[in-house]
Design a protein around this motif. Structure first.
Motif, PDB file in Angstrom:
ATOM      1  N   ALA A  83       1.537   6.824   7.495  1.00 55.68           N
ATOM      2  CA  ALA A  83       1.713   8.241   6.783  1.00 55.68           C
ATOM      3  C   ALA A  83       1.934   9.337   7.495  1.00 55.68           C
ATOM      4  O   ALA A  83       3.038  10.251   6.906  1.00 55.68           O
ATOM      5  N   ALA A  84       2.069   9.430   8.802  1.00 57.42           N
ATOM      6  CA  ALA A  84       2.373  10.375   9.692  1.00 57.42           C
ATOM      7  C   ALA A  84       3.407   9.897  10.462  1.00 57.42           C
ATOM      8  O   ALA A  84       4.228  10.711  11.060  1.00 57.42           O
ATOM      9  N   GLY A  85       4.211   8.972   9.820  1.00 55.96           N
ATOM     10  CA  GLY A  85       5.532   8.655  10.580  1.00 55.96           C
ATOM     11  C   GLY A  85       6.716   9.612  10.161  1.00 55.96           C
ATOM     12  O   GLY A  85       6.486  10.411   9.456  1.00 55.96           O
ATOM     13  N   ARG A  86       7.583   9.398  10.763  1.00 54.38           N
ATOM     14  CA  ARG A  86       8.935  10.395  10.918  1.00 54.38           C
ATOM     15  C   ARG A  86       9.775   9.961   9.528  1.00 54.38           C
ATOM     16  O   ARG A  86       9.596   8.621   9.083  1.00 54.38           O
ATOM     17  N   PRO A  87      10.531  10.854   9.002  1.00 54.35           N
ATOM     18  CA  PRO A  87      11.042  10.269   7.736  1.00 54.35           C
ATOM     19  C   PRO A  87      12.061   9.063   7.887  1.00 54.35           C
ATOM     20  O   PRO A  87      12.030   8.180   6.880  1.00 54.35           O
ATOM     21  N   GLU A  88      12.681   8.811   8.974  1.00 54.36           N
ATOM     22  CA  GLU A  88      13.467   7.426   8.989  1.00 54.36           C
ATOM     23  C   GLU A  88      12.490   6.422   9.127  1.00 54.36           C
ATOM     24  O   GLU A  88      12.741   5.210   8.752  1.00 54.36           O
ATOM     25  N   GLU A  89      11.191   6.613   9.660  1.00 54.58           N
ATOM     26  CA  GLU A  89      10.325   5.487   9.759  1.00 54.58           C
ATOM     27  C   GLU A  89       9.840   5.155   8.499  1.00 54.58           C
ATOM     28  O   GLU A  89       9.801   3.716   8.057  1.00 54.58           O
ATOM     29  N   LEU A  90       9.441   6.130   7.656  1.00 55.80           N
ATOM     30  CA  LEU A  90       8.963   6.177   6.328  1.00 55.80           C
ATOM     31  C   LEU A  90      10.082   5.350   5.516  1.00 55.80           C
ATOM     32  O   LEU A  90       9.695   4.565   4.459  1.00 55.80           O
ATOM     33  N   ALA A  91      11.322   5.749   5.594  1.00 54.58           N
ATOM     34  CA  ALA A  91      12.253   5.284   4.725  1.00 54.58           C
ATOM     35  C   ALA A  91      12.257   3.782   4.860  1.00 54.58           C
ATOM     36  O   ALA A  91      12.713   2.946   3.855  1.00 54.58           O
ATOM     37  N   GLU A  92      12.024   3.019   5.987  1.00 59.99           N
ATOM     38  CA  GLU A  92      12.464   1.841   6.411  1.00 59.99           C
ATOM     39  C   GLU A  92      10.938   1.030   6.233  1.00 59.99           C
ATOM     40  O   GLU A  92      10.905  -0.526   6.502  1.00 59.99           O
ATOM     41  N   LEU A  93       9.888   1.636   5.892  1.00 59.29           N
ATOM     42  CA  LEU A  93       8.541   1.223   5.879  1.00 59.29           C
ATOM     43  C   LEU A  93       8.435  -0.128   4.757  1.00 59.29           C
ATOM     44  O   LEU A  93       8.744   0.229   3.501  1.00 59.29           O
ATOM     45  N   ALA A  94       8.063  -1.113   5.275  1.00 58.18           N
ATOM     46  CA  ALA A  94       7.571  -2.303   4.034  1.00 58.18           C
ATOM     47  C   ALA A  94       6.334  -1.988   3.724  1.00 58.18           C
ATOM     48  O   ALA A  94       5.266  -2.636   3.807  1.00 58.18           O
ATOM     49  N   VAL A  95       6.205  -1.160   2.667  1.00 53.50           N
ATOM     50  CA  VAL A  95       4.964  -0.416   2.048  1.00 53.50           C
ATOM     51  C   VAL A  95       4.214  -1.482   1.050  1.00 53.50           C
ATOM     52  O   VAL A  95       3.220  -1.726   1.173  1.00 53.50           O
ATOM     53  N   ALA A  96       4.999  -2.470   0.607  1.00 52.35           N
ATOM     54  CA  ALA A  96       4.335  -3.229  -0.553  1.00 52.35           C
ATOM     55  C   ALA A  96       3.803  -4.317   0.230  1.00 52.35           C
ATOM     56  O   ALA A  96       2.609  -4.843  -0.121  1.00 52.35           O
ATOM     57  N   GLU A  97       4.191  -4.874   1.520  1.00 45.28           N
ATOM     58  CA  GLU A  97       3.268  -5.547   2.447  1.00 45.28           C
ATOM     59  C   GLU A  97       1.957  -4.905   2.947  1.00 45.28           C
ATOM     60  O   GLU A  97       1.152  -5.475   2.810  1.00 45.28           O
ATOM     61  N   HIS A  98       2.108  -3.679   3.168  1.00 44.02           N
ATOM     62  CA  HIS A  98       1.017  -3.110   3.776  1.00 44.02           C
ATOM     63  C   HIS A  98      -0.058  -2.765   2.600  1.00 44.02           C
ATOM     64  O   HIS A  98      -1.282  -3.019   2.567  1.00 44.02           O
ATOM     65  N   ARG A  99       0.522  -2.761   1.375  1.00 46.25           N
ATOM     66  CA  ARG A  99      -0.175  -2.666   0.281  1.00 46.25           C
ATOM     67  C   ARG A  99      -0.954  -3.799  -0.070  1.00 46.25           C
ATOM     68  O   ARG A  99      -2.233  -3.642  -0.598  1.00 46.25           O
ATOM     69  N   GLN A 100      -0.518  -4.874   0.007  1.00 46.82           N
ATOM     70  CA  GLN A 100      -1.109  -6.185  -0.268  1.00 46.82           C
ATOM     71  C   GLN A 100      -2.381  -6.732   0.785  1.00 46.82           C
ATOM     72  O   GLN A 100      -3.293  -6.972   0.142  1.00 46.82           O
ATOM     73  N   GLN A 101      -1.959  -6.105   1.729  1.00 45.00           N
ATOM     74  CA  GLN A 101      -3.088  -6.122   2.987  1.00 45.00           C
ATOM     75  C   GLN A 101      -4.312  -5.355   2.636  1.00 45.00           C
ATOM     76  O   GLN A 101      -5.390  -5.892   2.425  1.00 45.00           O
ATOM     77  N   VAL A 102      -3.991  -4.122   2.205  1.00 49.08           N
ATOM     78  CA  VAL A 102      -5.019  -3.398   1.726  1.00 49.08           C
ATOM     79  C   VAL A 102      -5.833  -3.825   0.254  1.00 49.08           C
ATOM     80  O   VAL A 102      -7.006  -3.849   0.414  1.00 49.08           O
ATOM     81  N   ASN A 103      -4.911  -4.297  -0.288  1.00 49.32           N
ATOM     82  CA  ASN A 103      -5.245  -4.599  -1.629  1.00 49.32           C
ATOM     83  C   ASN A 103      -6.376  -5.834  -1.452  1.00 49.32           C
ATOM     84  O   ASN A 103      -7.291  -5.938  -2.086  1.00 49.32           O
ATOM     85  N   GLY A 104      -6.203  -6.798  -0.657  1.00 49.78           N
ATOM     86  CA  GLY A 104      -6.934  -7.873  -0.444  1.00 49.78           C
ATOM     87  C   GLY A 104      -8.199  -7.410   0.043  1.00 49.78           C
ATOM     88  O   GLY A 104      -9.403  -8.064  -0.449  1.00 49.78           O
ATOM     89  N   LEU A 105      -8.376  -6.418   0.894  1.00 55.89           N
ATOM     90  CA  LEU A 105      -9.630  -6.118   1.314  1.00 55.89           C
ATOM     91  C   LEU A 105     -10.457  -5.360   0.353  1.00 55.89           C
ATOM     92  O   LEU A 105     -11.506  -5.412   0.173  1.00 55.89           O
ATOM     93  N   LEU A 106      -9.495  -4.435  -0.560  1.00 58.61           N
ATOM     94  CA  LEU A 106     -10.258  -3.843  -1.698  1.00 58.61           C
ATOM     95  C   LEU A 106     -10.989  -4.819  -2.580  1.00 58.61           C
ATOM     96  O   LEU A 106     -11.946  -4.324  -3.129  1.00 58.61           O
ATOM     97  N   LEU A 107     -10.231  -5.876  -2.872  1.00 58.07           N
ATOM     98  CA  LEU A 107     -10.999  -6.837  -3.821  1.00 58.07           C
ATOM     99  C   LEU A 107     -12.054  -7.352  -3.231  1.00 58.07           C
ATOM    100  O   LEU A 107     -13.092  -7.666  -3.926  1.00 58.07           O
ATOM    101  N   ARG A 108     -12.268  -7.678  -2.034  1.00 57.78           N
ATOM    102  CA  ARG A 108     -13.273  -8.214  -1.298  1.00 57.78           C
ATOM    103  C   ARG A 108     -14.475  -7.052  -1.374  1.00 57.78           C
ATOM    104  O   ARG A 108     -15.728  -7.303  -1.728  1.00 57.78           O
ATOM    105  N   THR A 109     -14.046  -5.777  -1.420  1.00 62.99           N
ATOM    106  CA  THR A 109     -15.032  -4.741  -1.511  1.00 62.99           C
ATOM    107  C   THR A 109     -15.599  -4.773  -2.974  1.00 62.99           C
ATOM    108  O   THR A 109     -17.058  -4.706  -3.036  1.00 62.99           O
ATOM    109  N   SER A 110     -14.914  -4.998  -3.734  1.00 63.98           N
ATOM    110  CA  SER A 110     -15.157  -4.940  -5.221  1.00 63.98           C
ATOM    111  C   SER A 110     -16.127  -5.954  -5.623  1.00 63.98           C
ATOM    112  O   SER A 110     -17.135  -5.752  -6.120  1.00 63.98           O
ATOM    113  N   GLU A 111     -15.842  -7.110  -4.994  1.00 62.86           N
ATOM    114  CA  GLU A 111     -16.865  -8.385  -5.333  1.00 62.86           C
ATOM    115  C   GLU A 111     -18.303  -7.937  -4.656  1.00 62.86           C
ATOM    116  O   GLU A 111     -19.378  -8.133  -5.421  1.00 62.86           O
TER     117      GLU A 111
END
Ligand code: SF4
Length: 269
Positions: free
Chosen positions: A137-165
């Protein structure tokens, strides 16, 4: 650095009111394309109808939360330059805003997960992903524009699912049948025992949840527009946001998680 995840509209250049599109519907009175300022946005970046959004046909604006992405993009990522002063940067600013908004939303859930004691066996992994997300989130504008945010989201999501269980397993009677992504629009669930239910991404639009027991239920991404929560017990419900509550209806008897406030419109009748 601890990221501020609460929207501070006074430090933002009205990014959500410009960058995002909306369609005329029950939530918005008019159509608006992405990158076009809303007709209600004033020169000082304030909303001209802020005090009467619901009555003016813009209830969708009352349930939108940028999780503090607006002030970060305005003041840090773009160093306090607004899109009127710096039209050359406007397009990039509007592209970066939804990316940072997603990262801040993930930070919100990761921080909440870190406060859930039943998930303490996952806290080291949660901290690692939180720190990584902070860094992105602290990245520069050009880094943020290129970021594969969906992939990162998927990774976080997996951990949140385990948390939920882990959290839901502690609910009396253990985990309930999953209602993940379930179509519960208008469902009659008044008085239901939904302790420890997985309501992740469930469509609870206009569902009757009056008097339901929703303790330790996972609400991540659930659509609670016009859901009836009068007298419901949401103590210890988790991954529930203020905006989800704002979209629903409740009353003085609705029991809420400690971190969330009773929406004003629940009692303004
Ligand atoms: S109605 Fe107000 S809050 Fe909603 S998009 Fe327009 S300016 Fe922003």
């Amino acid at each position: 650095m601890v990221t501020d995840l609460k929207a501070d509209c006074g430090s933002c250049f009205g990014l959500c009111c410009v960058a995002l599109p909306f369609s005329a519907s029950a939530d918005f009175a008019v159509d608006k394309d992405a990158g076009v300022p809303c007709r209600n946005l004033q020169d000082d970046f304030r909303c001209g109808i802020h005090a009467r959004l619901r009555q003016s046909g813009f209830p969708g604006c009352t349930v939108y939360d940028c999780f503090g992405a607006g002030q970060r993009v305005s003041q840090i990522t773009f160093g306090g330059r607004d899109w009127r002063q710096a039209p050359d940067a406007a397009e990039r600013m509007f592209a970066v805003f939804p990316v940072v908004r997603q990262l801040h939303e993930l930070l919100w859930y990761l921080n909440e997960a870190l406060a859930l004691r039943p998930a303490r066996s996952l806290h080291a992994e949660l901290r690692r992903l939180r720190d990584e997300t902070e860094g992105l989130a602290a990245g520069r504008p050009e880094e943020l524009a290129e970021l594969a945010v969906a992939e990162h989201r998927q990774q976080v999501n997996g951990l949140l699912l385990r948390t939920s269980e882990l959290v839901r397993a502690q609910a009396p009677g253990g985990r309930k049948k999953s209602r993940r992504g379930a179509d519960l629009i208008g469902a009659r669930l008044s008085g239901a025992d939904l302790r420890g239910a997985e309501l992740r991404g469930a469509y609870l639009i206009a569902a009757d949840l009056r008097g339901a027991d929703l303790r330790q239920a996972d609400f991540i991404g659930a659509d609670l527009r016009d859901a009836q929560l009068a007298g419901a017990d949401l103590t210890d419900a988790f991954f529930l946001t203020q905006m989800q509550l704002n979209a629903a209806h409740g009353d003085d008897a609705t029991r809420l998680p400690a971190a969330l406030a009773r929406p004003a419109h629940w009692t303004d009748r």
